[in-house]
Motif scaffolding. Structure first.
Motif, mmCIF file in Angstrom:
data_model
loop_
_atom_site.group_PDB
_atom_site.id
_atom_site.type_symbol
_atom_site.label_atom_id
_atom_site.label_comp_id
_atom_site.label_asym_id
_atom_site.label_seq_id
_atom_site.Cartn_x
_atom_site.Cartn_y
_atom_site.Cartn_z
ATOM 1 N N ALA A 1 -3.163 -4.239 12.805
ATOM 2 C CA ALA A 1 -3.719 -5.686 12.919
ATOM 3 C C ALA A 1 -5.177 -6.064 13.559
ATOM 4 O O ALA A 1 -5.667 -7.037 13.294
ATOM 5 C CB ALA A 1 -2.752 -6.472 14.016
ATOM 6 N N ASN A 2 -5.846 -4.828 13.718
ATOM 7 C CA ASN A 2 -7.336 -4.945 14.005
ATOM 8 C C ASN A 2 -8.200 -4.631 12.953
ATOM 9 O O ASN A 2 -9.264 -4.676 12.789
ATOM 10 C CB ASN A 2 -7.551 -3.783 14.920
ATOM 11 N N GLY A 3 -7.596 -4.490 11.831
ATOM 12 C CA GLY A 3 -8.101 -4.455 10.375
ATOM 13 C C GLY A 3 -8.549 -2.865 10.348
ATOM 14 O O GLY A 3 -9.492 -2.723 9.386
ATOM 15 N N GLU A 4 -8.158 -2.097 11.023
ATOM 16 C CA GLU A 4 -8.422 -0.680 10.837
ATOM 17 C C GLU A 4 -7.717 0.045 9.875
ATOM 18 O O GLU A 4 -6.356 -0.399 9.772
ATOM 19 C CB GLU A 4 -8.502 -0.010 11.991
ATOM 20 N N LEU A 5 -8.187 0.925 9.051
ATOM 21 C CA LEU A 5 -7.286 1.935 7.999
ATOM 22 C C LEU A 5 -7.151 3.132 8.883
ATOM 23 O O LEU A 5 -8.198 3.804 8.869
ATOM 24 C CB LEU A 5 -7.791 1.818 6.772
ATOM 25 N N MET B 1 -13.918 2.094 2.866
ATOM 26 C CA MET B 1 -12.687 2.905 2.062
ATOM 27 C C MET B 1 -11.600 1.988 2.162
ATOM 28 O O MET B 1 -10.710 2.216 1.366
ATOM 29 C CB MET B 1 -12.511 3.951 2.808
ATOM 30 N N ILE B 2 -11.634 0.912 2.955
ATOM 31 C CA ILE B 2 -10.562 0.018 3.159
ATOM 32 C C ILE B 2 -10.356 -0.860 1.869
ATOM 33 O O ILE B 2 -9.411 -1.069 1.276
ATOM 34 C CB ILE B 2 -10.584 -0.939 4.514
ATOM 35 N N TYR B 3 -11.435 -1.308 1.298
ATOM 36 C CA TYR B 3 -11.313 -2.327 0.120
ATOM 37 C C TYR B 3 -11.517 -1.503 -0.850
ATOM 38 O O TYR B 3 -10.942 -1.934 -2.087
ATOM 39 C CB TYR B 3 -12.568 -3.100 0.241
ATOM 40 N N ASP B 4 -11.604 -0.282 -0.954
ATOM 41 C CA ASP B 4 -11.859 0.715 -2.091
ATOM 42 C C ASP B 4 -10.486 1.608 -2.464
ATOM 43 O O ASP B 4 -10.650 2.362 -3.399
ATOM 44 C CB ASP B 4 -13.092 1.533 -2.158
ATOM 45 N N LEU B 5 -9.577 1.579 -1.427
ATOM 46 C CA LEU B 5 -8.733 2.687 -1.315
ATOM 47 C C LEU B 5 -8.034 2.692 -2.747
ATOM 48 O O LEU B 5 -7.775 3.737 -3.402
ATOM 49 C CB LEU B 5 -7.734 2.452 -0.006
ATOM 50 N N SER B 6 -7.299 1.461 -3.093
ATOM 51 C CA SER B 6 -6.556 1.592 -4.410
ATOM 52 C C SER B 6 -7.241 2.231 -5.646
ATOM 53 O O SER B 6 -6.855 3.102 -6.253
ATOM 54 C CB SER B 6 -5.882 0.399 -4.495
#
Length: 145
Positions: free
Chosen positions: A42-46, A118-123
């Motif tokens: 929930a902190n926006g961390e991956l 990496m969060i936005y690019d993971l998929s």
């Protein structure tokens, strides 16, 4: 295809956990696959939770249902902690071993936040690294007090 991978938990597909409880996720594989799972808190961390330093082998058998960590099958525990709120688990089942394709940031980062880009690019990245030979599934996890 997406039907190759289904994701739920020991509390169903839209689970609620309370602080301190253990989370077990359930992966249903149609075929043998190499599994990679990430947790968005929930902190926006991956955070990469599977594989990890306690269980480095990513290959799982299919068709089969795997509970991770489950009852002593995997040598680690996923304990729910703060922050409270909506979180998400995302898993990818690759048709081949990605060990040589993955960047060091994914290989080495266990249970620690990954770089923000990496969060936005993971998929997209997973599809690129596997040349499209990958299924993905996600599940929302609610953490309450």
């Amino acid at each position: 295809s997406s039907s190759d991978l289904r994701l739920s938990s020991d509390r169903g597909s839209n689970p609620v956990y309370h602080l301190g409880e253990e989370l077990n996720f359930v992966v249903e594989l149609a075929n043998d696959a190499w599994l990679y799972c990430f947790y968005f808190n929930a902190n926006g961390e991956l955070i990469k939770i599977f594989p990890n330093k306690h269980h480095t082998d990513t290959q799982l058998q299919g068709p089969k249902i795997h509970t991770i960590p489950g009852d002593k099958l995997f040598p680690f525990v996923l304990r729910v902690k703060k922050p409270l709120g909506m979180e998400a688990l995302k898993c990818f089942a690759a048709g081949s071993d990605l060990a040589d394709m993955l960047p060091a940031t994914i290989k080495g980062m266990d249970f620690t936040p990954m770089p923000e880009h990496m969060i936005y690019d993971l998929s997209a990245s997973m599809h690129r690294w596997t040349a499209g030979d990958v299924s993905e599934a996600a599940m929302v996890v609610t953490v309450e007090k």
